[in-house]
Design an enzyme around this catalytic site. Structure first.
Site, mmCIF file in Angstrom:
data_model
loop_
_atom_site.group_PDB
_atom_site.id
_atom_site.type_symbol
_atom_site.label_atom_id
_atom_site.label_comp_id
_atom_site.label_asym_id
_atom_site.label_seq_id
_atom_site.Cartn_x
_atom_site.Cartn_y
_atom_site.Cartn_z
ATOM 1 N N GLY A 46 0.839 -1.184 0.000
ATOM 2 C CA GLY A 46 0.000 0.000 0.000
ATOM 3 C C GLY A 46 0.876 1.235 0.000
ATOM 4 O O GLY A 46 2.090 1.158 0.258
ATOM 5 N N GLN A 51 3.459 9.908 1.243
ATOM 6 C CA GLN A 51 4.732 9.182 1.122
ATOM 7 C C GLN A 51 5.504 9.551 -0.138
ATOM 8 O O GLN A 51 6.702 9.297 -0.216
ATOM 9 C CB GLN A 51 4.493 7.662 1.149
ATOM 10 N N CYS A 99 6.877 -0.272 6.985
ATOM 11 C CA CYS A 99 6.467 0.899 6.208
ATOM 12 C C CYS A 99 7.631 1.339 5.340
ATOM 13 O O CYS A 99 8.773 1.374 5.814
ATOM 14 C CB CYS A 99 6.054 2.023 7.158
ATOM 15 N N LEU A 100 7.344 1.670 4.089
ATOM 16 C CA LEU A 100 8.396 2.121 3.170
ATOM 17 C C LEU A 100 9.053 3.408 3.675
ATOM 18 O O LEU A 100 10.182 3.714 3.306
ATOM 19 C CB LEU A 100 7.819 2.349 1.769
ATOM 20 N N HIS A 141 -3.450 1.484 8.255
ATOM 21 C CA HIS A 141 -2.068 1.975 8.177
ATOM 22 C C HIS A 141 -1.967 3.145 7.188
ATOM 23 O O HIS A 141 -1.394 4.198 7.518
ATOM 24 C CB HIS A 141 -1.152 0.813 7.744
ATOM 25 N N GLU A 142 -2.550 2.954 5.996
ATOM 26 C CA GLU A 142 -2.454 4.018 4.973
ATOM 27 C C GLU A 142 -3.279 5.231 5.377
ATOM 28 O O GLU A 142 -2.865 6.372 5.159
ATOM 29 C CB GLU A 142 -2.911 3.492 3.600
ATOM 30 N N HIS A 145 -1.489 7.639 7.522
ATOM 31 C CA HIS A 145 -0.566 8.556 6.830
ATOM 32 C C HIS A 145 -1.280 9.871 6.460
ATOM 33 O O HIS A 145 -0.652 10.927 6.415
ATOM 34 C CB HIS A 145 -0.010 7.914 5.558
HETATM 35 ZN ZN ZN Z 1 3.376 3.357 5.719
#
Ligand code: ZN
Length: 176
Positions: A46, A51, A99-100, A141-142, A145
């Site tokens: 995702g 991000q 997480c990226l 999670h997304e 953000h």
């Molecule tokens: Zn993330």
């Protein structure tokens, strides 16, 4: 266009993202395409617009088995504009997240297991759906953000935070 992933500490990851007013706007199209092509170069499941440095309320959920998440269910990547959710069951479960934007770290994060979601799709239509388990976890999670939060803010105890190398050993040990 492939974008650099904003890393923990970048101010854009701590801002509340702006709602999208016109899904057909050229700038919004550009952001969605950049998110899709950037996500495709990673083994993430995702991505959220902040991000890639865009403080805009767009997320993509793309659950698929990857080296990072070998047991993730397979689904079509879904673009969700101005997403929201409500909790259908108070039951939370702790499971591993990464997480990226937080490289090298994994942690156990409590998430609601059953949620009702709504979002606007790329055609401008309102979509309502229910998510459970791992996909509900990705959504939460997304969504975080967009609220300027990372999963580290949800960790209950510092002992639930692992270096990725230790996480790999733990999972390998569990599977043998
Ligand atoms: Zn993330």
């Amino acid at each position: 266009m492939i974008c650099e992933i904003a890393q923990l500490g970048a101010p854009v990851l701590r801002q509340t993202a702006e709602a999208v007013s016109d899904v057909h706007d050229a700038e919004i199209r550009r952001i969605i395409e950049a998110m899709q092509s950037t996500l495709a170069t990673t083994s993430g499941v995702g991505i959220a617009a902040p991000q890639i440095g865009e403080s805009t309320r767009i997320i993509i959920i793309a659950s698929r088995p990857t080296p990072r998440y070998p047991s993730a269910p397979l689904m079509e990547p879904t673009v969700m504009i101005n997403p929201g959710f409500r909790i259908l069951s108070d039951r939370q479960e702790k499971d591993w997240e990464g997480c990226l934007s937080v490289p090298g770290i994994r942690a156990l994060v409590p998430r609601f297991q059953e949620i009702g979601i709504h979002y606007t799709d790329q055609q401008g239509d309102l979509v309502e759906s229910k998510l459970s388990g791992f996909v509900a976890r990705i959504f939460q999670h997304e969504y975080d953000h967009l609220e300027g939060k990372t999963y580290l803010d949800r960790v209950e105890n510092n002992t639930d935070i692992f270096a990725e190398s230790e996480f790999v050993k733990l999972v390998a040990g569990r599977n043998t």
